[in-house]
Design a protein around this motif. Sequence first.
Motif, PDB file in Angstrom:
ATOM      1  N   LEU A  61      72.975 -40.576  21.575  1.00  0.00           N
ATOM      2  CA  LEU A  61      73.533 -41.866  21.966  1.00  0.00           C
ATOM      3  C   LEU A  61      73.375 -42.158  23.457  1.00  0.00           C
TER       4      LEU A  61
ATOM      5  N   MET B  99      68.985 -43.010  16.202  1.00  0.00           N
ATOM      6  CA  MET B  99      69.611 -41.700  16.046  1.00  0.00           C
ATOM      7  C   MET B  99      69.284 -41.143  14.670  1.00  0.00           C
TER       8      MET B  99
ATOM      9  N   ARG C 107      67.255 -42.690  23.229  1.00  0.00           N
ATOM     10  CA  ARG C 107      68.614 -42.351  23.668  1.00  0.00           C
ATOM     11  C   ARG C 107      69.035 -43.045  24.962  1.00  0.00           C
TER      12      ARG C 107
ATOM     13  N   THR D 232      74.865 -35.621  18.439  1.00  0.00           N
ATOM     14  CA  THR D 232      75.056 -37.070  18.322  1.00  0.00           C
ATOM     15  C   THR D 232      75.280 -37.695  19.688  1.00  0.00           C
TER      16      THR D 232
ATOM     17  N   ALA E  93      80.860 -39.525  13.489  1.00  0.00           N
ATOM     18  CA  ALA E  93      81.152 -40.932  13.221  1.00  0.00           C
ATOM     19  C   ALA E  93      82.162 -41.488  14.211  1.00  0.00           C
TER      20      ALA E  93
ATOM     21  N   VAL F 234      80.316 -42.208  17.410  1.00  0.00           N
ATOM     22  CA  VAL F 234      79.484 -43.410  17.281  1.00  0.00           C
ATOM     23  C   VAL F 234      80.342 -44.658  17.450  1.00  0.00           C
ATOM     24  N   ASP F 235      81.544 -44.657  16.860  1.00  0.00           N
ATOM     25  CA  ASP F 235      82.444 -45.803  17.000  1.00  0.00           C
ATOM     26  C   ASP F 235      82.828 -46.005  18.456  1.00  0.00           C
TER      27      ASP F 235
END
Length: 360
Positions: free
Chosen positions: A62, A1, A16, A58, A317, A320-321
């Motif tokens: 992902l 990413m 991805r 994002t 963020a 992403v978590d």
Amino acid sequence: MHTYGPDAHYVPAADRYETMPYRRVGESGLKLPLISLGLWHNFGDDKPLGTQRAILRTAFDLGITHFDLANNYGPPAGSAELNFGRVLREDLAPYRDELVISTKAGWDMWPGPYGFGGSRKYLVSSLDQSLRRMGTDHVDVFYHHRPDPETPLEETMRALDHIVRSGRALYAGISSYNAELTLRAQEIMRELGTPLLIHQPSYSMLNRWIEAPGPSGTSLLGALTRAGMGSIVFTPLAQGMLTDRYLDGVPADSRAAAEKSLDPEWLSERTLEKVRGLHAIARERGQTLAQMALAWVLREQPDGQVTTALVGASSPAQLVDSAGAVQRLDFTDDELAAIDRLATDSDINIWAGAQDSKHA
């Protein structure tokens, strides 16, 4: 990413599809990522468009290909679809066929008797408005957002059948229907020739109603298995309660402090003790509490399996978590037993009244 400035031309990550698992939706040919992005919060006009754009970019980087909206998401109502439509047009349009875009209608949207419910007039009109706001000629999934006891179930299902046949949506779904109503709805749709694809219920460690037997003895999970439908669960993090956000109290900038979809009264000491205990189990597993909560709803169960978990995000963020949950989906019997002692109903299912609506 990779990272882009707000004005940079967007090119998605080449890898991805390498880390995000996908599951087939019921008995259909459609697959969804295990983590889907919901735009209920953080995509209205009260949030910077640049932040929204960064979250959406994002997500796609992902491998999160599913974006879930509704007509009244905002604030104000409709603004989430407008803002998503702008990012779709400016960033994601070349990849439209890689995306699954869904929207819904059922709750209040505009004044008067035709701006809510389950009538053919409301559902078709609302979807036409949604398509204009997003700037697309169809959505991939269109849901009836809640049961409507004042409209015959046959009328609502015929409207969904018409919407799919007209090309406005590729698939139809329902949300917050109980087990018995789900089976009736699917029976009607199969007779019409447009089977329901998916159900969107609330579900989390603190809200386990979809596992419980209904009046007929069948749980919603069992009903979905019988009906050949998939499921996408919303609020799997219990409005943020199943994160590390509230372990030491209520932060001033939190949803609970703002009383935005999370009633601060839910954060009783008894509930917080459950959350702290679950947090300790997650830490032993090498996960954040949010990651374990997502992995848990995605586990295989005796009555079936959740297809995908719908998460919100206020920052890249945070997303992403959440996506990191897919790296550890297995549970030992001891872990599940320990979780079961803490993961008990906490009276947070504010949609219970809708799902139990009675139809004539």
